[in-house]
Scaffold this motif. Structure first.
Motif, mmCIF file in Angstrom:
data_model
loop_
_atom_site.group_PDB
_atom_site.id
_atom_site.type_symbol
_atom_site.label_atom_id
_atom_site.label_comp_id
_atom_site.label_asym_id
_atom_site.label_seq_id
_atom_site.Cartn_x
_atom_site.Cartn_y
_atom_site.Cartn_z
ATOM 1 N N TYR A 1 -7.044 -3.214 -0.038
ATOM 2 C CA TYR A 1 -5.908 -2.627 0.674
ATOM 3 C C TYR A 1 -6.296 -2.429 2.139
ATOM 4 O O TYR A 1 -7.204 -1.669 2.458
ATOM 5 C CB TYR A 1 -5.519 -1.299 0.038
ATOM 6 N N LYS A 2 -5.602 -3.082 3.044
ATOM 7 C CA LYS A 2 -6.004 -3.097 4.453
ATOM 8 C C LYS A 2 -5.082 -2.302 5.371
ATOM 9 O O LYS A 2 -5.352 -2.197 6.554
ATOM 10 C CB LYS A 2 -6.066 -4.546 4.954
ATOM 11 N N ALA A 3 -3.975 -1.765 4.885
ATOM 12 C CA ALA A 3 -3.029 -1.050 5.746
ATOM 13 C C ALA A 3 -3.581 0.321 6.136
ATOM 14 O O ALA A 3 -4.436 0.872 5.452
ATOM 15 C CB ALA A 3 -1.689 -0.905 5.027
ATOM 16 N N PRO A 4 -3.088 0.918 7.239
ATOM 17 C CA PRO A 4 -3.611 2.218 7.697
ATOM 18 C C PRO A 4 -3.038 3.412 6.952
ATOM 19 O O PRO A 4 -3.550 4.521 7.094
ATOM 20 C CB PRO A 4 -3.196 2.253 9.171
ATOM 21 N N LEU A 5 -1.957 3.217 6.187
ATOM 22 C CA LEU A 5 -1.318 4.326 5.475
ATOM 23 C C LEU A 5 -1.311 4.060 3.983
ATOM 24 O O LEU A 5 -1.182 2.915 3.539
ATOM 25 C CB LEU A 5 0.118 4.521 5.975
ATOM 26 N N TRP A 6 -1.445 5.136 3.201
ATOM 27 C CA TRP A 6 -1.557 5.031 1.750
ATOM 28 C C TRP A 6 -0.532 5.954 1.103
ATOM 29 O O TRP A 6 -0.436 7.138 1.454
ATOM 30 C CB TRP A 6 -2.961 5.437 1.309
ATOM 31 N N ARG B 1 -0.391 9.280 3.554
ATOM 32 C CA ARG B 1 -1.487 9.830 4.342
ATOM 33 C C ARG B 1 -2.092 8.737 5.202
ATOM 34 O O ARG B 1 -2.142 7.568 4.803
ATOM 35 C CB ARG B 1 -2.569 10.454 3.437
ATOM 36 N N TRP B 2 -2.502 9.121 6.414
ATOM 37 C CA TRP B 2 -3.230 8.208 7.286
ATOM 38 C C TRP B 2 -4.650 8.124 6.758
ATOM 39 O O TRP B 2 -5.334 9.131 6.635
ATOM 40 C CB TRP B 2 -3.190 8.700 8.727
ATOM 41 N N VAL C 1 3.861 1.616 -8.755
ATOM 42 C CA VAL C 1 3.802 1.516 -7.303
ATOM 43 C C VAL C 1 3.244 0.142 -6.952
ATOM 44 O O VAL C 1 2.287 -0.334 -7.573
ATOM 45 C CB VAL C 1 2.925 2.639 -6.699
ATOM 46 N N ASP C 2 3.849 -0.503 -5.987
ATOM 47 C CA ASP C 2 3.430 -1.843 -5.575
ATOM 48 C C ASP C 2 2.613 -1.716 -4.292
ATOM 49 O O ASP C 2 3.166 -1.648 -3.195
ATOM 50 C CB ASP C 2 4.653 -2.735 -5.358
ATOM 51 N N ARG C 3 1.300 -1.652 -4.436
ATOM 52 C CA ARG C 3 0.440 -1.487 -3.264
ATOM 53 C C ARG C 3 0.514 -2.697 -2.332
ATOM 54 O O ARG C 3 0.364 -2.573 -1.119
ATOM 55 C CB ARG C 3 -1.011 -1.259 -3.712
ATOM 56 N N GLN C 4 0.733 -3.857 -2.903
ATOM 57 C CA GLN C 4 0.847 -5.048 -2.070
ATOM 58 C C GLN C 4 2.073 -4.951 -1.171
ATOM 59 O O GLN C 4 2.022 -5.293 0.015
ATOM 60 C CB GLN C 4 0.924 -6.297 -2.947
ATOM 61 N N ALA C 5 3.189 -4.473 -1.727
ATOM 62 C CA ALA C 5 4.393 -4.299 -0.918
ATOM 63 C C ALA C 5 4.191 -3.213 0.131
ATOM 64 O O ALA C 5 4.690 -3.326 1.261
ATOM 65 C CB ALA C 5 5.577 -3.959 -1.824
ATOM 66 N N ASP C 6 3.461 -2.139 -0.238
ATOM 67 C CA ASP C 6 3.169 -1.085 0.736
ATOM 68 C C ASP C 6 2.367 -1.634 1.909
ATOM 69 O O ASP C 6 2.650 -1.331 3.081
ATOM 70 C CB ASP C 6 2.391 0.043 0.065
#
Length: 489
Positions: free
Chosen positions: A119-124, A469-470, A290-295
Motif C-alpha cells: 500500500y503506497k498511498a499517504p492516507l489509510w 489517518r495520515w 474494504v478495497d485497499r486497492q481502490a483506496d
C-alpha cells in the motif's frame, strides 16, 4: 512466561509483532502452528513467548505501546487454555522505528503504523471491515455424517424442515449457527474427519453437513436424526469436520475456502448473521469489505492529496496557537471537501477547556458550534424557515484534526452527521476510532496503536462516517506538538 513449545522453540520471540501463533489440540495432544497475517518473502517467522518482560531482555528494549489486557495476553499464546480452541488468535500489533525528525513530536506515537507493504498511498482508511485480498481464513468445527448417494435428496429435504421448524439450530431461525454459505454435500473420501483426522479413501458415500459443533451435542443431534431419518434406514454415525467460519470474501479466493469445505461467495450483507448471532444492520456492515486497492487509487490524485496536506497544515498552525495560549495543542479545521455547491464552510477551532474553565470545550465541539453559527447566520440572511437540527449538523462536511478524537467527540460527530474525519496522531488511551481492543473482530487494521473504541462504525447508531489517518505525520509536522495521551481529545 516462556512455554515449552517443542519444535515451536525454533521460532524466535518477538513481543509485539509475532507473525506466527499456535493452538493446542487437546484431542491429539499436539500443537498446531499458524501464520496470523500475510508473510512477505524473506521475512523471519517469529512467535510471541509472552507479553511480559523476558529474562534476556534489557531495560531499554521496546515494549508494545498499547496496554495489554489479560485476554489479549492469552491471545498472544495462541489462546491455549480457552474453552474454544478452534478460534484463530488475534494478529499482534507492531510499530515502525522512529525517524530523527519524529522524535521531537512525541515519545512514541508519531510513528507511522505498520500496514500492508504494497500500500503506497499517504492516507489509510480506519475500518474493521476486512480486505478481501488479505482476509485470513478462519475455521470452526461442524457435525457431519456419511450417507449413500441415493439418500441425498430426501435427507436434504428433511434437514430443511428441521431447520425451518427450529429443531435443528441453523439458518434464519437460529442465525448464530447459520451455515447457509456452505454446501451440504462433499465426497466422503475427500473429507478430513476429526479428531482422528483421517480420510475414508475407499468410501463411495457422500458427507452430509449437519450443523456447527456448538449448536447441538453429539447425543442430542443423534437422537434428533434417528427420529427424522428413520424412513431412510441409514446409520447415524456423527463425526466432526472443519468448515470456514464465513463465506469466501471474493470470487477470486473462493477456491481457498472451498478447499476446507465447499463454500459459496455471497455479496456483502446477503443474509449472513451478525457478530454474536444478532441479525440486523450490523450483519451487513460486518461483511462489507474494504478495497485497499481502490483506496490507494483514490489518493493517487495528487491535487486531492495536496488539499488534505493544506488542511492538516491549518490544523497544525491552530494547534501551535492553542499551545502558545496555554491550551492543549489540538487543532481542527472543517471544510467542504466535496465542493457540492452548499454553504462555503472554512472553520478553524482548538481546545478551550482551560480558558473557559469548562470540561466540554473540546476542539471538536468548538468547531461544531462555529459551523452551527455560520449556517444559522446564512439562514437568517435568506429568511429560510428553520428545520430541526439545521444549525448544528455537519452534513456534507469534512473535519481534519491533529489527534484522534475521544469517544465524547466521536459521538458528537455522529450526532452532527459529519461526512468524514481525517487525523494525524492516534490517542492510545481514549481515542474513539481505532478500535484497538482485545476483541480481535473489532480491531481496525492499521489502528493497533490508537484508541480502544470504534465509534464511527458502531452498530445501532443512526449515522456512520469515514475515518482516515495520515500514515506518516513526520512528513507534515516539523514543530513541537503536544501528545496528551492521558486526556480526552
Amino acid at each position: 512466561m516462556a512455554l515449552a513449545l517443542g519444535l515451536g522453540s525454533l521460532f524466535n520471540h518477538h513481543p509485539s509483532s509475532a507473525n506466527v501463533s499456535f493452538e493446542l489440540d487437546k484431542s491429539t495432544r499436539s500443537i498446531r502452528y499458524r501464520t496470523v497475517r500475510q508473510i512477505s518473502t524473506g521475512e523471519e517467522l517469529c512467535i510471541c513467548y509472552g507479553s511480559g518482560k523476558m529474562w534476556w531482555e534489557g531495560p531499554d528494549e521496546e515494549r508494545p505501546s498499547t496496554p495489554v489486557s489479560e485476554t489479549h495476553e492469552v491471545s498472544l499464546f495462541g489462546q491455549i487454555g480457552l474453552e474454544d480452541d478452534e478460534h484463530e488468535p488475534a494478529t499482534t500489533s507492531s510499530t515502525a522505528s522512529q525517524t530523527p525528525s519524529s522524535r521531537v513530536l512525541s515519545n512514541s506515537h508519531s510513528k507511522a503504523p505498520v500496514l500492508d507493504a504494497s500500500y503506497k498511498a499517504p492516507l489509510w482508511r480506519i475500518t474493521s471491515s476486512p480486505d478481501p485480498k488479505t482476509m485470513q481464513l478462519h475455521t470452526t468445527r461442524a457435525w457431519a455424517m456419511d450417507i449413500p448417494p441415493r439418500a441425498c435428496s430426501p435427507a436434504a429435504q428433511i434437514l430443511k424442515r428441521l431447520v425451518k421448524n427450529g429443531s435443528l439450530r441453523a439458518g434464519d431461525v437460529h442465525p448464530k449457527y447459520s451455515i447457509r454459505y456452505l454446501r451440504s454435500f462433499r465426497k466422503a473420501k475427500d473429507v478430513l474427519k476429526l479428531p482422528q483426522e483421517k480420510y475414508d479413501a475407499d468410501s463411495m458415500d457422500l458427507s452430509l453437513l449437519l450443523c456447527l459443533e456448538d449448536a447441538h451435542s453429539s447425543k442430542d443431534l443423534t437422537l434428533l436424526l434417528e427420529n427424522a431419518f428413520g424412513s431412510l434406514h441409514i446409520p447415524i454415525r456423527l463425526y466432526l469436520v472443519r468448515v470456514p467460519t464465513g463465506p469466501a470474501p471474493s470470487p477470486e479466493r473462493l477456491s481457498e475456502w472451498s478447499a476446507i469445505w465447499p463454500c459459496v461467495f455471497l455479496p456483502p450483507g446477503a443474509g449472513i448473521p451478525a457478530k454474536d448471532g444478532v441479525p440486523g444492520s450490523d450483519a451487513a456492515r460486518a461483511m462489507v469489505p474494504v478495497d485497499r486497492q481502490a483506496d490507494a487509487q483514490l489518493w493517487s490524485d495528487e491535487s486531492l492529496v495536496d488539499r488534505v496536506r493544506h488542511a492538516f497544515r491549518r490544523c497544525i498552525a491552530t494547534a501551535q496557537q492553542a499551545r502558545a495560549a496555554g491550551e492543549l495543542g489540538i487543532g481542527v479545521f472543517v471544510t467542504n471537501m466535496e465542493q457540492d455547491g452548499s454553504i462555503a464552510i472554512s472553520v478553524d477551532a482548538h481546545d478551550t477547556r482551560i480558558r473557559d474553565a469548562h470540561p466540554l470545550r473540546h476542539a471538536v465541539l468548538n468547531a461544531v458550534r462555529r459551523v452551527a453559527h455560520i449556517r444559522s447566520q446564512s439562514r437568517s440572511s435568506t429568511n429560510e424557515e428553520a428545520e430541526n437540527g439545521q444549525d448544528y449538523l455537519l452534513t456534507g462536511l469534512t473535519m481534519f484534526i491533529t489527534h484522534e478524537p475521544c469517544v465524547y467527540c466521536a459521538m458528537a460527530l455522529i450526532h452532527s452527521r459529519v461526512r468524514s474525519v481525517f487525523f494525524l496522531f492516534p490517542s492510545p488511551r481514549s481515542g474513539g476510532f481505532c478500535g484497538a481492543q482485545s476483541n480481535a473482530s473489532d480491531i481496525c487494521d492499521g489502528g493497533q496503536d490508537g484508541g480502544p473504541f470504534c465509534i464511527h462504525e458502531q452498530s445501532g447508531l443512526n449515522h456512520k462516517y469515514e475515518v482516515w489517518r495520515w500514515i506518516n505525520p513526520a512528513e507534515l509536522v516539523h514543530v513541537q506538538i503536544d501528545m496528551h495521551m492521558s486526556v480526552d481529545i
